[in-house]
Design a protein around this motif. Structure first.
Motif, mmCIF file in Angstrom:
data_model
loop_
_atom_site.group_PDB
_atom_site.id
_atom_site.type_symbol
_atom_site.label_atom_id
_atom_site.label_comp_id
_atom_site.label_asym_id
_atom_site.label_seq_id
_atom_site.Cartn_x
_atom_site.Cartn_y
_atom_site.Cartn_z
ATOM 1 N N GLN A 99 0.831 -1.211 0.000
ATOM 2 C CA GLN A 99 0.000 0.000 0.000
ATOM 3 C C GLN A 99 0.860 1.254 0.000
ATOM 4 O OE1 GLN A 99 -2.594 -0.921 3.402
ATOM 5 N NE2 GLN A 99 -4.340 -0.753 2.027
ATOM 6 N N GLN A 154 0.076 3.153 -3.208
ATOM 7 C CA GLN A 154 -1.069 4.000 -2.901
ATOM 8 C C GLN A 154 -0.702 5.180 -2.003
ATOM 9 O OE1 GLN A 154 -4.255 1.740 -1.164
ATOM 10 N NE2 GLN A 154 -5.625 3.487 -0.996
ATOM 11 N N ASP A 155 -0.214 4.883 -0.799
ATOM 12 C CA ASP A 155 -0.006 5.949 0.186
ATOM 13 C C ASP A 155 1.136 6.889 -0.198
ATOM 14 O OD1 ASP A 155 -2.029 4.762 1.592
ATOM 15 O OD2 ASP A 155 -0.706 3.579 2.857
ATOM 16 N N GLN A 172 -6.090 -1.401 -5.644
ATOM 17 C CA GLN A 172 -5.500 -0.311 -4.861
ATOM 18 C C GLN A 172 -4.142 -0.716 -4.289
ATOM 19 O OE1 GLN A 172 -8.493 0.509 -1.935
ATOM 20 N NE2 GLN A 172 -9.839 1.570 -3.377
ATOM 21 N N VAL A 173 -4.081 -1.914 -3.732
ATOM 22 C CA VAL A 173 -2.839 -2.365 -3.087
ATOM 23 C C VAL A 173 -1.721 -2.536 -4.110
ATOM 24 C CG1 VAL A 173 -1.754 -4.272 -1.835
ATOM 25 C CG2 VAL A 173 -4.001 -3.433 -1.128
#
Length: 613
Positions: A234, A238-239, A331-332
């Motif tokens: 993530q 993503q983050d 997403q991951v």
């Protein structure tokens, strides 16, 4: 290499000394943080000292006291200046006022002045230049900022307000928080202290990216539990990108110039671990839903009604759960294509669902029919979901899923229509008989009354399921009606009988179509079939029959020579030679049409289900 005259020419222009009393001294400039002025003063002294040294003046006469200088004193002043510059640079990310911001700007430009002086000394032999040249202040500045970033990342404070399960997660989160806060400081406070061409925002972003990547790689080299594996992925996909895409930061850095947070040899095993876990989780939960449904069926439970419609909670559960995991995977992993790897679980689930569906159809349990109705709702919802979200599935998986769903839907429809045909078998026999010829309206009304009792059970189906099922019933009912007519239980030996039969067919067609479309069928295109067949009975001229048949074959490409022959044999006054001539002409027309199949409307397939011997 000797450049005595070059040195004289290069530095003598800076040799004049101003005695203006209002000009601050070096120490005054240093104390006032005017680093650029202080730096220029030292450069002037350096120029004068080394020009005089080249001239040999220092060995011939004693300089007056105010001009007296030495390499040692100059070197000491340089060290004092650079120490102040270093301290200021180390405070770059703690700026809180315009005054501190101005100090940093002075320090940066002092570094650049020193870099220029290094360049001026390039090409001179070591004994001809000061021992401190080149100073390489720019390199030192970059190394200092790198150490500053490393120290700040290492000393990033733990945020006790964040609820995480492991120290590793806490470490990554606090470093990411420090990274974002510091990059915002660089953008808002530090960047204006540097010339634009130095692109200091990109430089800091590279340093912080490198430091954060080092921490992630350190963690990724060890075997991680599933939760930590997800956390790392993530952050990678993503983050961390969301930090760089923060509006203030995104406008000032080029992300394409940053290396991947994790190299492929570390990233690939993490992705595989995550995908394997997701596949297991999806498979487990989908089959739990199926087990729950099968248990309810075996226990004889009836589905719930909501607003007089059978609700299908398992369809909602399956679709929502599956979609949530696909989105989470996307997403991951930050990649739609990679997320497709778990969608094969839908295909595996539907294969097991097919086995359950087959058991329900074969069973004699009282709740079988109702369970099949609810299953039909699930199948259609699942089909519509896959079609709407086709981008989530690899082509082979999508095709496999739709094929499984189509097969199960077909078998459900067949279950209901087979029961219908079985219950109406005796009434069907009257179609095309002498009784029908005498009272076709009465025969038709009895058929529709029986059909109405049969389809009442579908009132609790949801609209889409009911529409598709009634469309299937509509099509099969009409096909069976026409098939019975083609069995030639009657012979229409004259024009009057043929006109009478044609009128009866048109009347019955209108009645059947109105009844079934009112019930919910959307098969509006079926309304023309019986009237067009009836029109063939009315025609007496063989050439007119041929022309009408060509039009009929264009409208219904699956109308075969066998169907035509069976229908025309109802016309008792059609001679065998005329029938043979018509069929020969039909065969030629069919050959021509087969060469232009792209012009045919195969969506209106009807006669293929009218099975005649």
């Amino acid at each position: 290499m000797t450049k005595k005259h070059g040195v004289l020419n290069l530095f003598k222009k800076n040799g004049k000394k101003s005695h203006s009393p209002e000009i601050p001294t070096f120490k005054q400039n240093l104390k006032a943080h005017r680093f650029v002025d202080a730096c220029k003063q030292l450069i002037l002294r350096e120029d004068r000292l080394f020009v005089l040294k080249q001239d040999g003046i220092g060995s011939k006469m004693r300089l007056v006291e105010e001009e007296e200088d030495s390499e040692a004193r100059l070197a000491k002043d340089y060290e004092d200046l650079l120490e102040c510059v270093r301290q200021t640079l180390e405070n770059s990310l703690e700026l809180q006022s315009k005054e501190e911001q101005e100090m940093l700007k002075e320090a940066v430009h002092a570094v650049l002045e020193e870099e220029k002086q290094d360049i001026r000394w390039e090409g001179f032999q070591e004994k001809q230049r000061p021992s401190w040249r080149p100073r390489r202040c720019k390199q030192i500045h970059e190394a200092l900022l790198e150490m500053l970033v490393q120290r700040r990342m290492e000393e990033a404070p733990i945020d006790l307000s964040i609820d995480v399960r492991s120290s590793m997660q806490q470490s990554i989160i606090c470093k990411a928080k420090r990274l974002k806060e510091d990059l915002l400081k660089v953008v808002t406070w530090v960047s204006c202290c540097y010339p634009e061409e130095l692109n200091v925002c990109q430089f800091y972003a590279t340093l912080y990216h490198k430091a954060f990547a080092a921490r992630l790689r350190e963690v990724a080299e060890f075997t991680l539990c599933d939760e930590d594996c997800v956390l790392i992925l993530q952050w990678v996909n993503q983050d961390y990108p969301s930090i760089l895409n923060c509006r203030e930061i995104k406008e000032r850095i080029d992300q394409a110039k940053l290396d991947p947070l994790l190299p492929e040899d570390l990233l690939a095993p993490l992705e595989q671990q995550f995908l394997s876990n997701e596949k297991r989780e999806v498979s487990k939960c989908l089959h739990n839903i199926l087990d729950r449904e099968e248990t309810a069926w075996r226990d004889g439970k009836l589905p719930q009604l909501m607003d007089q419609v059978y609700c299908c909670p398992q369809a909602i559960d399956v679709i929502q759960f599956f979609h949530r995991h696909v989105e989470f995977t996307e997403q991951v992993l930050g990649d739609k294509t990679k997320a497709r790897r778990i969608t094969c679980q839908m295909s595996n689930f539907l294969k097991d669902y097919r086995a359950f569906h087959a058991k329900v159809i074969k069973s004699k349990q009282p709740n079988t029919e109702v369970v099949l109705m609810v299953n039909l709702s699930y199948l259609i919802q699942c089909r519509d979901y896959i079609i709407k979200n086709a981008h989530l599935f690899p082509e082979d998986v999508k095709t496999d899923c739709l094929s499984l769903l189509t097969g199960m839907t077909e078998s459900s429809h067949c279950y209901f229509t087979s029961n219908m045909h079985r219950e109406m078998k005796d009434l069907y026999r009257k179609v095309g008989s002498n009784e029908w010829l005498k009272n076709s309206k009465g025969v038709c009304e009895k058929l529709l009354a029986k059909l109405d009792r049969h389809i009442q059970k579908f009132n609790n189906l949801d609209k889409t399921c009911c529409q598709e099922l009634l469309g299937r019933i509509h099509k099969e009912f009409l096909a069976e009606y026409i098939r019975k007519m083609m069995k030639q239980k009657i012979k229409l030996s004259n024009k009057e009988q043929q006109q009478l039969a044609a009128s009866a067919l048109c009347f019955n067609s209108e009645r059947i179509h109105t009844f079934l479309t009112s019930a919910g069928s959307n098969m509006d295109w079926l309304k023309d079939i019986l009237p067009k067949l009836a029109g063939l009975l009315k025609l007496q001229d063989p050439d007119s029959v041929k022309l009408e048949l060509v039009n009929l074959m264009r409208a219904y490409p699956d109308l075969s020579e066998r169907h035509i022959s069976a229908w025309l044999k109802l016309k008792g006054n059609l001679s065998p030679s005329d029938l043979k001539m018509i069929l020969k002409s039909v065969a030629c027309s069919q050959e021509e049409m087969s060469g232009n199949q792209d012009l045919l409307d195969f969506s209106k397939s009807f006669f293929s289900i009218v099975r005649i011997k």
